[in-house]
Enzyme design. Structure first.
Site, short mmCIF file in Angstrom:
data_model
loop_
_atom_site.label_atom_id
_atom_site.label_comp_id
_atom_site.label_asym_id
_atom_site.label_seq_id
_atom_site.Cartn_x
_atom_site.Cartn_y
_atom_site.Cartn_z
N GLU A 103 0.87 -1.16 0.00
CA GLU A 103 0.00 0.00 0.00
C GLU A 103 0.91 1.21 0.00
OE1 GLU A 103 -2.74 0.00 3.29
OE2 GLU A 103 -3.50 1.96 2.70
N ARG A 133 4.92 -12.64 9.97
CA ARG A 133 5.68 -11.47 9.57
C ARG A 133 7.01 -11.43 10.30
NH1 ARG A 133 3.69 -6.30 9.72
NH2 ARG A 133 1.81 -7.06 8.76
N LYS A 158 4.03 0.86 9.96
CA LYS A 158 4.20 2.06 9.15
C LYS A 158 3.66 3.29 9.87
CE LYS A 158 2.98 0.11 5.10
NZ LYS A 158 2.41 0.12 3.76
P1 ATP Z 1 -0.24 -1.40 6.68
O1 ATP Z 1 -0.47 -1.37 8.14
O2 ATP Z 1 -0.08 -0.07 6.08
O3 ATP Z 1 -1.15 -2.33 5.91
P2 ATP Z 1 1.78 -3.31 5.99
O4 ATP Z 1 3.07 -3.45 6.69
O5 ATP Z 1 0.82 -4.43 5.98
O6 ATP Z 1 1.20 -2.02 6.62
P3 ATP Z 1 1.62 -3.27 3.11
O7 ATP Z 1 2.07 -2.22 2.20
O8 ATP Z 1 0.19 -3.63 3.12
O9 ATP Z 1 2.08 -2.83 4.54
O10 ATP Z 1 2.51 -4.56 2.90
C1 ATP Z 1 2.81 -5.11 1.67
C2 ATP Z 1 3.13 -6.57 1.83
O11 ATP Z 1 4.24 -6.75 2.71
C3 ATP Z 1 1.97 -7.33 2.42
O12 ATP Z 1 1.81 -8.52 1.69
C4 ATP Z 1 2.38 -7.60 3.83
O13 ATP Z 1 1.82 -8.79 4.30
C5 ATP Z 1 3.91 -7.68 3.72
N1 ATP Z 1 4.55 -7.30 4.98
C6 ATP Z 1 4.36 -6.18 5.67
N2 ATP Z 1 5.07 -6.19 6.81
C7 ATP Z 1 5.74 -7.36 6.84
C8 ATP Z 1 6.65 -7.96 7.77
N3 ATP Z 1 7.00 -7.36 8.90
N4 ATP Z 1 7.13 -9.19 7.47
C9 ATP Z 1 6.79 -9.79 6.33
N5 ATP Z 1 5.95 -9.28 5.42
C10 ATP Z 1 5.42 -8.07 5.66
MG MG Z 2 -1.16 -4.19 4.72
#
Ligand code: ATP
Ligand code: MG
Length: 564
Positions: A37, A263, A273
């Site tokens: 995102e 994660r 974030k």
């Molecule tokens: P938000 O709270 O803004 O949704 P987010 O960390 O989920 O934050 P995204 O941009 O939705 O951010 O994440 C993109 C991809 O990265 C998603 O598939 C998410 O599952 C993965 N991702 C995010 N944080 C982690 C993490 N700490 N470890 C592994 N994968 C992650």
């Molecule tokens: Mg997300």
């Protein structure tokens, strides 16, 4: 894809994909995606997801898309999109021509929504946001049906269209899926699909004033793109039944298989974030790519290499269970990579002047120094040696304790690639009493570092020639947080209370070998005995050297000190 070439499964997701290929599911096709995102910069947790998605696709002869899940216009920006693309490329992955945006599908999503209303599977609700929350129930209590739930299909269709046409203010209506207000899974209690938001979108501008919720967009985007394996983090496990419901009720042909993994959590680091945005906005760090940030661009600026980050992601593996990885492992991966590749040079961070009383005035020698003992091909270079040198302040003690083997009054040590020197006298500043200079002698017989009479010294120090060395600024970084788990705070407290006030120390009067005068930004060196240092991507310019400490070498003296 040739079945004989299927690699052995490196993790449980690879095992699932491998089995799917063997069963000719999706005709043996593998298509994954990385779906950020664009509401912030990518961090090391995203790197795990990137390596996994692009890596699995590559391993199984498939492809991986880059798709921005840009359904929330109020938090998303072009700056983030640009930064994300740059970071994925820098990590070494390529989406080729497969760059997608959920916003490209807004028209389709709208049609999908109308389709569900017509089917009696969605309705316009006119409760307020607070009321909807109230009606939702809890984990232990079922929810309550909205009085608008049984509104006629025609009325919902008409209201939804008027929502789209901008006839209503924000928050006055929403579109909800008609599933089950008594479901044990809260995500199935008539989740909101669309909301009214009179906001300009970074790509669709003012075309829309209703926006799909993430949960109504994500699964359908995957289906539209023909994604075979939708890999995501564990928090989406409870959303999977909803994604499945949408795809089934929409009668979509392509049904991606969602697979969840744990994660990445990293000690001394936050990954949310929302919190990273605050660190930047509130000035706790200078920018998203501040070398203390766990962002990919921050790590890059710090001196991390794509290879070291990919190696880290490989080593941590993929699991179904939450855990926290030790930051020391990430640092270890960087050391392993740089040890093989980084050129060794000498730099003195806190200079102490040394005058060699018996060295001829005005004379200079050019000594041979090895560029990288791990790589014979890296060759050697010449380092100037002269009567006045700098050594590290920490390498001298006037009254040394037992295990301190470096320079002290009357003691002899080796200068790397140079000579043995002996400290004869300490010169102090008359007013402050501070040591400003050491008067030493050198033994001309020990050139290159060995004494013909076989006598030994216990320490080898790095040094630079005072006249020839170049001034540099060096930024020493340590953990941004004092606590292993920065999110752990007292009740009512905030994670910012755990910020380490000493995470950055700037040294302005460092001296480096003359060979570094023209260094290019982002070049990484090992400063002998000190650690790995990277010429700052932006601030290191002609005439102004700036280095970031990427990671230290292990310091045995520090360990002895610690043990007390
Ligand atoms: P938000 O709270 O803004 O949704 P987010 O960390 O989920 O934050 P995204 O941009 O939705 O951010 O994440 C993109 C991809 O990265 C998603 O598939 C998410 O599952 C993965 N991702 C995010 N944080 C982690 C993490 N700490 N470890 C592994 N994968 C992650
Ligand atoms: Mg997300």
């Amino acid at each position: 894809m040739v079945k004989e070439n299927i690699p052995t499964a490196a993790n449980f997701i690879a095992a699932i994909i491998s089995a799917d290929i063997n069963a000719s599911k999706n005709d043996g096709r593998v298509l994954t995606r990385f779906p950020p995102e664009p509401n912030g910069y990518l961090h090391i947790g995203h790197a795990k997801s990137i390596c996994l998605n692009f890596g699995l696709a590559k391993d199984f002869g498939g492809l991986c898309n880059l798709r921005f899940d840009d359904t929330n216009p109020t938090k998303e920006e072009q700056e983030y999109i640009d930064a994300i693309m740059e970071d994925v490329r820098w990590l070494g992955f390529d989406w080729e021509d497969r760059l997608y945006f959920a916003s490209d599908y807004f028209e389709k999503f709208y049609e999908f929504a109308v389709f569900l209303i017509r089917k009696g599977k969605a309705y316009v609700d006119s409760l307020s946001a607070d009321e909807i929350r109230e009606y939702r129930g809890t984990l232990t209590e079922p929810g309550k049906e909205s009085p608008y739930r049984n509104r006629s299909i025609e009325e919902s269709l008409e209201l939804f269209e008027r929502m789209k046409n901008g006839e209503f203010p924000d928050g006055s209506h929403v579109l909800r899926a008609k599933i089950n207000m008594a479901s044990g899974n809260l995500n199935l209690r008539d989740p909101v699909m669309y909301r009214i938001l009179h906001a300009s979108h970074h790509r669709t501008r003012d075309r829309w004033c209703i926006y799909p919720m993430y949960d109504f967009a994500h699964g359908q985007s995957d289906s539209i793109e023909g994604i075979t394996h939708s890999i995501c983090t564990l928090e989406f496990e409870d959303h999977r039944p909803l994604y499945d419901w949408f795809i089934e009720e929409l009668e979509l042909a392509a049904h991606p298989q969602q697979i969840e993994f744990a994660r990445l959590n990293l000690s001394y680091t936050i990954m949310s974030k929302r919190k990273l945005v605050r660190l930047v906005a509130d000035g706790h760090v200078k920018s998203w790519d501040d070398p203390r940030m766990p962002t990919i661009s921050g790590l890059r600026r710090r001196g991390y290499t794509p290879e070291s980050i990919r190696d880290f992601c490989d080593r941590i593996g993929v699991a179904k269970k939450e855990s926290t990885v030790d930051m020391a492992l990430l640092e270890h991966c960087l050391r392993e990579d740089l040890n093989l590749r980084a050129r060794r040079v000498m730099a003195v961070l806190k200079p102490l002047k040394v005058v060699l009383e018996n060295y001829p005035e005005g004379s200079v020698e050019h000594l041979d120094a090895v560029n990288n003992p791990e790589d014979a091909g890296a060759g050697t270079r010449k380092v100037p040696f002269s009567r006045v040198l700098y050594i590290e302040q920490d390498d001298f003690m006037e009254d040394p304790p037992k295990k301190f083997y470096r320079l002290a009054p009357g003691r002899e040590v080796r200068l790397r690639y140079g000579y043995f020197i002996t400290c004869m006298r300490v010169v102090r500043d008359e007013e402050s009493g501070e040591i400003v200079e050491l008067r030493c002698t050198y033994d001309p017989e020990t050139r290159g570092g060995n004494a013909p009479d076989g006598r030994k010294v216990k320490a080898t120090l790095h040094w630079v020639s005072a006249e020839h060395s170049v001034k540099a600024e060096v930024r020493l970084y340590s953990h941004l947080f004092k606590k292993e788990n920065p999110a752990a705070v007292e009740e009512g407290g905030d994670f910012t209370a755990n910020i380490n006030p000493h995470s950055l120390e700037i040294l302005h009067n460092c001296r480096v070998e003359p060979g570094l005068a023209e260094v290019l930004p982002e070049t990484i060196f090992q400063f002998e005995r000190l650690g790995y240092f990277c010429a700052d991507r932006y601030d290191c310019i002609a005439g102004r050297l700036v280095f970031n400490r990427s990671v230290t070498l292990r310091d045995t003296w520090a360990k002895i000190l610690k043990k007390g």
